[in-house]
Design a protein around this motif. Structure first.
Motif, PDB file in Angstrom:
ATOM      1  N   UNK A 306       0.774  -1.222   0.000  1.00 48.01           N
ATOM      2  CA  UNK A 306       0.000   0.000   0.000  1.00 48.01           C
ATOM      3  C   UNK A 306       0.809   1.278   0.000  1.00 48.01           C
ATOM      4  N   UNK A 307       2.099   1.190  -0.277  1.00 49.22           N
ATOM      5  CA  UNK A 307       2.921   2.401  -0.289  1.00 49.22           C
ATOM      6  C   UNK A 307       2.796   3.146  -1.610  1.00 49.22           C
ATOM      7  N   UNK A 308       2.429   2.435  -2.669  1.00 54.09           N
ATOM      8  CA  UNK A 308       2.185   3.064  -3.968  1.00 54.09           C
ATOM      9  C   UNK A 308       0.958   2.416  -4.590  1.00 54.09           C
ATOM     10  N   UNK A 309       0.466   3.013  -5.679  1.00 56.89           N
ATOM     11  CA  UNK A 309      -0.672   2.479  -6.410  1.00 56.89           C
ATOM     12  C   UNK A 309      -0.196   1.879  -7.725  1.00 56.89           C
ATOM     13  N   UNK A 310      -0.893   0.840  -8.164  1.00 57.51           N
ATOM     14  CA  UNK A 310      -0.601   0.208  -9.450  1.00 57.51           C
ATOM     15  C   UNK A 310      -1.873   0.168 -10.279  1.00 57.51           C
ATOM     16  N   UNK A 311      -1.791   0.606 -11.541  1.00 55.51           N
ATOM     17  CA  UNK A 311      -2.943   0.614 -12.430  1.00 55.51           C
ATOM     18  C   UNK A 311      -2.563  -0.036 -13.752  1.00 55.51           C
ATOM     19  N   UNK A 312      -3.339  -1.045 -14.125  1.00 59.33           N
ATOM     20  CA  UNK A 312      -3.110  -1.755 -15.385  1.00 59.33           C
ATOM     21  C   UNK A 312      -3.959  -1.112 -16.475  1.00 59.33           C
ATOM     22  N   UNK A 313      -3.278  -0.547 -17.476  1.00 57.95           N
ATOM     23  CA  UNK A 313      -3.966   0.111 -18.591  1.00 57.95           C
ATOM     24  C   UNK A 313      -3.382  -0.425 -19.899  1.00 57.95           C
ATOM     25  N   UNK A 314      -4.253  -1.017 -20.723  1.00 56.32           N
ATOM     26  CA  UNK A 314      -3.807  -1.554 -22.021  1.00 56.32           C
ATOM     27  C   UNK A 314      -2.645  -2.526 -21.867  1.00 56.32           C
ATOM     28  N   UNK A 315      -2.698  -3.332 -20.814  1.00 56.06           N
ATOM     29  CA  UNK A 315      -1.695  -4.366 -20.608  1.00 56.06           C
ATOM     30  C   UNK A 315      -0.410  -3.920 -19.949  1.00 56.06           C
ATOM     31  N   UNK A 316      -0.296  -2.613 -19.633  1.00 58.55           N
ATOM     32  CA  UNK A 316       0.920  -2.077 -19.024  1.00 58.55           C
ATOM     33  C   UNK A 316       0.584  -1.540 -17.639  1.00 58.55           C
ATOM     34  N   UNK A 317       1.422  -1.840 -16.653  1.00 61.85           N
ATOM     35  CA  UNK A 317       1.196  -1.361 -15.291  1.00 61.85           C
ATOM     36  C   UNK A 317       1.945  -0.042 -15.095  1.00 61.85           C
ATOM     37  N   UNK A 318       1.208   0.949 -14.585  1.00 66.99           N
ATOM     38  CA  UNK A 318       1.829   2.220 -14.218  1.00 66.99           C
ATOM     39  C   UNK A 318       1.658   2.412 -12.725  1.00 66.99           C
ATOM     40  N   UNK A 319       2.728   2.870 -12.104  1.00 67.65           N
ATOM     41  CA  UNK A 319       2.768   3.033 -10.652  1.00 67.65           C
ATOM     42  C   UNK A 319       2.804   4.501 -10.301  1.00 67.65           C
ATOM     43  N   UNK A 320       2.155   4.839  -9.201  1.00 68.80           N
ATOM     44  CA  UNK A 320       2.139   6.229  -8.751  1.00 68.80           C
ATOM     45  C   UNK A 320       2.079   6.260  -7.224  1.00 68.80           C
TER      46      UNK A 320
END
Length: 321
Positions: A306-320
């Motif tokens: 839970x220290x960062x967020x992960x979002x899967x968009x179009x097969x690629x994970x982006x972290x923020x």
């Protein structure tokens, strides 16, 4: 050959490598049944270095009676076949290697392809990540043929190797099957550490590469450090850097290094980034595949906690953040 003392001694054997610190070390344990810990780099030059180092301490390659391997990386198993051909020793290797080397190459390629895509690799970099994984598997199981292993050592096991009791500690993180060995040598407790407890630097978290299990690499490394910290060796015989007595300091240094890596990765996410983006910001290396497994491991570890967020968009994970 002159009759030797039966007292145990350890002789360091260095092989040249093309990456810092410029060498990898194996160790000849001079005991009732001469035992080689790790087998250096492959190639004719490395075989020459091995034979010359043995000759300098009045040994021949054919006299090696036991071969003990800490983990299946190229610079630790490279001369396995040469030792077997010359000496036919009893070969010991971590039990996890047996299943790893039985891996189907096509399945490995498919898993790595999916992980590389999610990490943000594209084009030639994506293809190179797959090729590297498959080539590494096929090369390493040629260098260490599973059928040549006589004893698959297990975590917590005690083995009589070369007439000396040896205890096994599974220490994953740098490599998933990695084992360290503790042994009494001339009245001191020695740690034959492979690529752990290196005095001069923390080993990179390669673990399984981009294969299954990459997500658990950082947790595995922390766990290995916890288990190592419970030991109290007098001396450490590592695969890189000098033999040393700075065991506690080295283990704590590695723990702090992982802590900083996690914190710095969080700070690098000033905007959503892929794992490949994070690697690019972390290093000047033109090949992002080298640090990608560790970076994916770090990011998934942080997201799971839970220290960062992960979002899967179009097969690629982006972290923020």
């Amino acid at each position: 050959m002159a009759q030797r003392e039966r007292a145990t001694a350890v002789h360091r054997i260095e092989f040249d490598v093309d990456w810092p610190p410029g060498h990898v070390a194996s160790y000849l344990v001079d005991c009732e049944r001469p035992t080689l810990i790790d087998a250096g780099m492959p190639g004719d030059d490395s075989e020459r270095q091995l034979r010359e180092a043995l000759a300098a301490i009045d040994y021949e390659l054919a006299e090696i009676d036991q071969l003990v391997l800490t983990h299946p990386h190229i610079d630790h198993i490279g001369q396995t076949n040469a030792v077997i051909a010359a000496a036919d020793p009893t070969v010991y290797a971590p039990v996890g290697v047996r299943e790893r080397f039985a891996r189907d190459s096509d399945d490995l390629a498919a898993v790595v392809a999916g992980n590389a895509t999610r990490a943000g690799l594209t084009g030639d970099d994506h293809e190179r990540a797959i090729e590297m994984a498959v080539e590494s598997l096929e090369r390493n199981r040629d260098l260490l043929p599973p059928d040549a292993v006589d004893v698959w050592v297990e975590d917590g096991g005690s083995y009589d190797i070369g007439g000396v009791p040896v205890d096994v500690l599974h220490t994953p993180g740098h490599q998933a099957d990695h084992c360290c060995f503790t042994v009494e040598l001339d009245g001191e407790r020695a740690l034959l550490a492979g690529d752990m407890a290196i005095e001069s630097f923390r080993p990179v978290t390669l673990h399984t590469g981009l294969d299954r299990g990459v997500e658990g690499a950082i947790g595995a490394f922390y766990g290995a450090l916890d288990r190592l910290a419970a030991l109290d060796p007098d001396s450490v015989y590592p695969g890189h850097g000098p033999v040393h007595t700075e065991f506690e300091r080295t283990i704590e240094r590695d723990r702090r290094s992982l802590d900083r890596l996690l914190d710095n990765t969080v700070e690098s996410l000033d905007e959503p980034r892929t794992a490949a983006d994070v690697v690019t910001r972390r290093t000047d290396d033109d090949d992002p595949t080298n640090l990608l497994p560790e970076t994916v491991a770090v990011l998934t570890h942080l997201a799971a906690r839970g220290r960062i967020k992960a979002e899967l968009v179009d097969g690629v994970v982006r972290y923020s953040r």
